[in-house]
Design a protein around this motif. Structure first.
Motif, PDB file in Angstrom:
ATOM      1  N   GLN A  24       0.859  -1.285  -0.163  1.00 33.58           N
ATOM      2  CA  GLN A  24       0.120  -0.003  -0.123  1.00 33.58           C
ATOM      3  C   GLN A  24       0.974   1.286   0.001  1.00 33.58           C
ATOM      4  OE1 GLN A  24      -3.861   1.592   2.658  1.00 33.58           O
ATOM      5  NE2 GLN A  24      -1.851   1.376   3.497  1.00 33.58           N
ATOM      6  N   LEU A  54       1.190   4.336  -2.735  1.00 35.22           N
ATOM      7  CA  LEU A  54       0.711   5.645  -2.337  1.00 35.22           C
ATOM      8  C   LEU A  54       1.963   6.611  -2.526  1.00 35.22           C
ATOM      9  CD1 LEU A  54      -1.212   4.993   1.095  1.00 35.22           C
ATOM     10  CD2 LEU A  54      -2.234   5.599  -1.314  1.00 35.22           C
ATOM     11  N   GLU A 107      -4.344  15.079   0.932  1.00 37.04           N
ATOM     12  CA  GLU A 107      -5.853  14.845   1.107  1.00 37.04           C
ATOM     13  C   GLU A 107      -6.327  13.989  -0.105  1.00 37.04           C
ATOM     14  OE1 GLU A 107      -6.775  15.633   4.131  1.00 37.04           O
ATOM     15  OE2 GLU A 107      -4.879  16.212   4.585  1.00 37.04           O
ATOM     16  N   ILE A 155      -4.854  11.769  -2.077  1.00 36.60           N
ATOM     17  CA  ILE A 155      -4.490  10.619  -2.040  1.00 36.60           C
ATOM     18  C   ILE A 155      -5.516   9.853  -0.938  1.00 36.60           C
ATOM     19  CG2 ILE A 155      -2.712   8.827  -1.324  1.00 36.60           C
ATOM     20  CD1 ILE A 155      -0.854  10.833  -2.772  1.00 36.60           C
ATOM     21  N   LEU A 156      -5.500  10.392   0.339  1.00 33.26           N
ATOM     22  CA  LEU A 156      -6.240   9.689   1.307  1.00 33.26           C
ATOM     23  C   LEU A 156      -7.798   9.518   0.983  1.00 33.26           C
ATOM     24  CD1 LEU A 156      -4.945  11.508   4.503  1.00 33.26           C
ATOM     25  CD2 LEU A 156      -4.656   9.322   3.946  1.00 33.26           C
ATOM     26  N   ARG A 200      -7.725   6.832  -1.562  1.00 37.64           N
ATOM     27  CA  ARG A 200      -7.638   5.490  -0.940  1.00 37.64           C
ATOM     28  C   ARG A 200      -8.699   5.237  -0.169  1.00 37.64           C
ATOM     29  NH1 ARG A 200      -6.401   5.123   4.608  1.00 37.64           N
ATOM     30  NH2 ARG A 200      -5.553   3.262   5.202  1.00 37.64           N
ATOM     31  N   ARG A 201      -9.479   5.870   0.297  1.00 40.72           N
ATOM     32  CA  ARG A 201     -10.823   5.541   1.062  1.00 40.72           C
ATOM     33  C   ARG A 201     -11.708   4.821   0.075  1.00 40.72           C
ATOM     34  NH1 ARG A 201     -13.911   9.927   4.488  1.00 40.72           N
ATOM     35  NH2 ARG A 201     -11.759  10.877   5.284  1.00 40.72           N
ATOM     36  N   GLU A 241     -12.992   1.012   0.181  1.00 39.11           N
ATOM     37  CA  GLU A 241     -14.397   0.862   0.654  1.00 39.11           C
ATOM     38  C   GLU A 241     -15.055   0.319  -0.861  1.00 39.11           C
ATOM     39  OE1 GLU A 241     -16.061   4.434   1.676  1.00 39.11           O
ATOM     40  OE2 GLU A 241     -14.845   4.477   3.488  1.00 39.11           O
ATOM     41  N   LYS A 294      -5.430  -1.740  15.239  1.00 40.77           N
ATOM     42  CA  LYS A 294      -5.227  -1.469  13.749  1.00 40.77           C
ATOM     43  C   LYS A 294      -5.214  -2.753  13.064  1.00 40.77           C
ATOM     44  CE  LYS A 294      -1.550  -0.629  11.003  1.00 40.77           C
ATOM     45  NZ  LYS A 294      -0.238   0.031  10.618  1.00 40.77           N
ATOM     46  N   TYR A 312      -9.272  -4.368  13.650  1.00 40.18           N
ATOM     47  CA  TYR A 312     -10.183  -3.867  13.111  1.00 40.18           C
ATOM     48  C   TYR A 312     -10.106  -2.899  11.727  1.00 40.18           C
ATOM     49  CZ  TYR A 312     -11.951  -5.117  17.763  1.00 40.18           C
ATOM     50  OH  TYR A 312     -12.217  -5.825  18.962  1.00 40.18           O
ATOM     51  N   TYR A 313      -8.820  -2.644  11.633  1.00 41.88           N
ATOM     52  CA  TYR A 313      -8.712  -2.222  10.165  1.00 41.88           C
ATOM     53  C   TYR A 313      -7.968  -2.650   8.955  1.00 41.88           C
ATOM     54  CZ  TYR A 313      -8.409   2.299   7.496  1.00 41.88           C
ATOM     55  OH  TYR A 313      -8.627   3.319   6.784  1.00 41.88           O
ATOM     56  N   LYS A 314      -7.058  -3.783   9.321  1.00 39.66           N
ATOM     57  CA  LYS A 314      -6.546  -4.783   8.501  1.00 39.66           C
ATOM     58  C   LYS A 314      -7.253  -6.044   8.551  1.00 39.66           C
ATOM     59  CE  LYS A 314      -2.754  -2.031   7.624  1.00 39.66           C
ATOM     60  NZ  LYS A 314      -2.581  -1.477   6.231  1.00 39.66           N
ATOM     61  N   GLN A 366     -14.484   2.721  15.831  1.00 31.66           N
ATOM     62  CA  GLN A 366     -14.386   2.726  14.482  1.00 31.66           C
ATOM     63  C   GLN A 366     -13.564   4.001  13.954  1.00 31.66           C
ATOM     64  OE1 GLN A 366     -14.406   0.283  12.639  1.00 31.66           O
ATOM     65  NE2 GLN A 366     -15.685  -1.189  13.767  1.00 31.66           N
ATOM     66  N   ILE A 386     -10.250   4.339  15.293  1.00 28.37           N
ATOM     67  CA  ILE A 386      -9.183   3.470  14.668  1.00 28.37           C
ATOM     68  C   ILE A 386      -8.828   4.146  13.344  1.00 28.37           C
ATOM     69  CG2 ILE A 386      -8.698   1.237  13.620  1.00 28.37           C
ATOM     70  CD1 ILE A 386     -10.664   0.325  16.012  1.00 28.37           C
ATOM     71  N   GLN A 390      -6.609   6.733  13.400  1.00 31.05           N
ATOM     72  CA  GLN A 390      -5.190   6.280  13.790  1.00 31.05           C
ATOM     73  C   GLN A 390      -4.344   5.919  12.731  1.00 31.05           C
ATOM     74  OE1 GLN A 390      -3.368   6.287  16.766  1.00 31.05           O
ATOM     75  NE2 GLN A 390      -1.642   5.721  15.409  1.00 31.05           N
ATOM     76  N   GLU A 391      -5.435   5.206  11.710  1.00 27.60           N
ATOM     77  CA  GLU A 391      -4.780   4.971  10.427  1.00 27.60           C
ATOM     78  C   GLU A 391      -4.223   6.148   9.709  1.00 27.60           C
ATOM     79  OE1 GLU A 391      -3.225   1.986   9.606  1.00 27.60           O
ATOM     80  OE2 GLU A 391      -3.402   2.342   7.525  1.00 27.60           O
ATOM     81  N   GLU A 392      -5.006   7.040   9.577  1.00 25.67           N
ATOM     82  CA  GLU A 392      -4.617   8.095   8.842  1.00 25.67           C
ATOM     83  C   GLU A 392      -3.407   9.080   9.243  1.00 25.67           C
ATOM     84  OE1 GLU A 392      -7.938  10.800   7.641  1.00 25.67           O
ATOM     85  OE2 GLU A 392      -8.802   9.241   6.425  1.00 25.67           O
ATOM     86  N   LEU A 407      -0.313   7.409   8.181  1.00 20.16           N
ATOM     87  CA  LEU A 407      -0.039   7.713   6.812  1.00 20.16           C
ATOM     88  C   LEU A 407       0.342   9.223   6.595  1.00 20.16           C
ATOM     89  CD1 LEU A 407      -2.965   6.088   4.882  1.00 20.16           C
ATOM     90  CD2 LEU A 407      -0.906   5.655   4.599  1.00 20.16           C
ATOM     91  N   ARG A 408       0.075   9.971   7.495  1.00 23.80           N
ATOM     92  CA  ARG A 408       0.368  11.560   7.421  1.00 23.80           C
ATOM     93  C   ARG A 408       1.701  11.588   7.906  1.00 23.80           C
ATOM     94  NH1 ARG A 408      -4.018  14.846   6.359  1.00 23.80           N
ATOM     95  NH2 ARG A 408      -5.841  13.915   6.756  1.00 23.80           N
ATOM     96  N   PHE A 429       3.531  10.457   4.679  1.00 20.15           N
ATOM     97  CA  PHE A 429       3.594  11.519   3.824  1.00 20.15           C
ATOM     98  C   PHE A 429       4.819  12.486   4.051  1.00 20.15           C
ATOM     99  CE2 PHE A 429       0.637  10.603   1.120  1.00 20.15           C
ATOM    100  CZ  PHE A 429      -0.633  10.198   1.479  1.00 20.15           C
ATOM    101  N   TRP A 470       7.859  11.434   3.037  1.00 19.41           N
ATOM    102  CA  TRP A 470       8.152  11.404   1.414  1.00 19.41           C
ATOM    103  C   TRP A 470       8.178  12.937   1.283  1.00 19.41           C
ATOM    104  CZ3 TRP A 470       3.292   7.939   0.914  1.00 19.41           C
ATOM    105  CH2 TRP A 470       3.517   6.568   0.973  1.00 19.41           C
TER     106      TRP A 470
END
Lengths: 208, 231
Positions: free
Chosen positions: A23, A27, A59, A61-62, A65-66, A70, A155, A158-160, B46, B49, B52-54, B57-58, B61, B64
């Motif tokens: 991922q 990105l 923003e 890219i985020l 990604r969503r 989804e 994470k 619940y996320y992965k 939810q 979480i 947290q993921e964002e 990623l930030r 970023f 990068w």
């Protein structure tokens, strides 16, 4: 010039994969894309905004990604073009926070220039309300009260959507049972923090 | 934590219930404040979480962005030399180019002259008679005299001797040698037209010992490089 590792289809696969390395690779490729960056800079000059191209790109890219995670985005050859379109929209909206992003209509047949120009016909961005922004800021401060390991466990689960066996391996725990205990403990900690936070009381009641 | 409700709540929040199930669940929510609070808590978890993921990623970023910035700085530092030449540097460049051109021209003229002028061509083609002249019909001295005259630059003398050999000699090989050298001496003497005629006749004679040599020499007399020579 860097060689692109992923073509358009592979970008989508990598972002959906749930594998951090893949991922991040996808990105990063989008973030470092000079053509996209130049387009964004053109838009910034045209529409004017105090935000720089990198902020817009992040923003965009985020949101992209969503959409992909989804399962809302399945255009197999328009990832970069769509991202440019999203960024254009964000610039015109002066980078307001977005709470929901969705797609409408079928854009796969439209050519790239027209897609960017008419992105509003295909993209729905719901601006985040002040209340939602307040809620998120409170949640961020609560997260800081969890340990790094706790945040990682939550994470992964619940996320992965990893299994307990996978979580045990990633967290270097003895077995799936220990992973489950760790996840449950961390989740309970987060729930307690939320329930004890007075500013979130109205959210729990559902009045907000 | 009510685990029975957990899956239902997850399905509801992720929009996995069908229409009927959804309607049933929402009806329950309206009646049950505890369930409502559970759903809202779940929603907030939810959201936390996801945030947290964002955040993670930030942070990525930001790394990068730094990398991009470093790459841009390296690229702009590499641009040390101005593309537009100054007047002074232009003068020096033109002077250097002119000097190189002069040297090349001089060199070309020198080479053309040492390779393509009449004397040079004649010297390269001229053939000295063999020492073994057991079958010779012309006195050794005639060939030697002609060769000596050529070497000394006494072209008229050499021409006369070779013409005499051609008229009086019965040995074809010796006549061929005399004819070939005569053409070369004519060339060295500056009688280019005469030399061309002689060489032309030799080149057309398939039986002539020097037919191939003449065929090779003739084009050189018409070469572009002879325009640069002093004859």
């Amino acid at each position: 010039m860097e060689r692109n590792l992923y073509d358009e289809r592979q970008l989508i696969t990598a972002i959906k994969s749930g594998d951090d390395k893949q991922q991040n690779g996808a990105l990063r490729q989008l973030y470092m894309d000079k053509v996209i960056t130049l387009k964004i800079k053109d838009f910034i000059q045209h529409y004017g905004t105090k935000h720089d191209a990198d902020d817009i790109m992040q923003e965009g890219i985020l949101l992209m990604r969503r959409l992909i995670q989804e399962d809302k985005f399945s255009g197999n050859s328009k990832v970069r073009t769509f991202l440019i379109g999203i960024c254009r929209n964000l610039i015109r909206g002066d980078l307001k926070k977005v709470t929901r992003v969705d797609l409408k209509g079928d854009f796969t047949a439209i050519d790239n220039d027209n897609l960017v120009e008419n992105i509003d016909d295909y993209l729905f961005l719901e601006e985040q309300t002040a209340t939602e922004t307040k809620r998120d800021n409170i949640l961020k401060t609560l997260l800081e009260q969890l340990t790094e390991k706790c945040r990682e466990s939550l994470k992964l689960k619940y996320y992965k959507d990893k299994t307990m066996v996978q979580i045990a391996e990633a967290r270097q725990l003895k077995n799936a049972n220990q992973a489950k205990k760790a996840v449950d403990r961390c989740r309970q900690r987060l729930r307690d923090l939320i329930q004890q936070e007075p500013q979130l009381a109205d959210f729990l009641k559902g009045t907000l | 934590m009510n685990l029975d409700n957990y899956d239902k709540i997850e399905a509801y929040l992720f929009d996995l219930l069908d229409e009927k199930e959804r309607a049933t669940f929402e009806a329950e929510l309206k009646k049950d404040d505890k369930l409502k609070a559970e759903v809202n808590l779940h929603r907030l978890e939810q959201q936390a979480i996801k945030l947290q993921e964002e955040q993670n990623l930030r942070a990525q970023f930001a790394e990068w962005k730094q990398e991009k910035k470093s790459n841009t700085e390296i690229a702009s530092e590499a641009k040390v030399v101005s593309m537009k030449p100054t007047r002074r540097s232009l003068f020096y460049r033109l002077s250097a180019a002119a000097s190189v051109l002069l040297v090349l021209s001089a060199g070309t003229f020198w080479w053309a002259n040492t390779t393509y002028n009449n004397q040079a061509l004649a010297d390269a083609a001229f053939e000295f008679s063999s020492n073994d002249r057991s079958n010779a019909s012309t006195a050794t001295s005639d060939f030697e005299l002609a060769e000596q005259a050529f070497t000394d630059g006494k072209h008229k003398e050499a021409i006369d001797i070779y013409q005499n050999i051609i008229e009086t000699n019965s040995n074809p090989t010796e006549v061929h040698l005399a004819e070939w050298n005569l053409a070369n001496v004519q060339l060295a003497a500056g009688n280019t037209a005469t030399a061309k005629l002689s060489l032309g006749r030799i080149a057309e004679d398939e039986a002539h010992t020097y037919q191939e040599a003449a065929a090779e020499l003739l084009p050189k007399l018409n070469s572009f490089w002879r325009k640069l020579t002093v004859n």
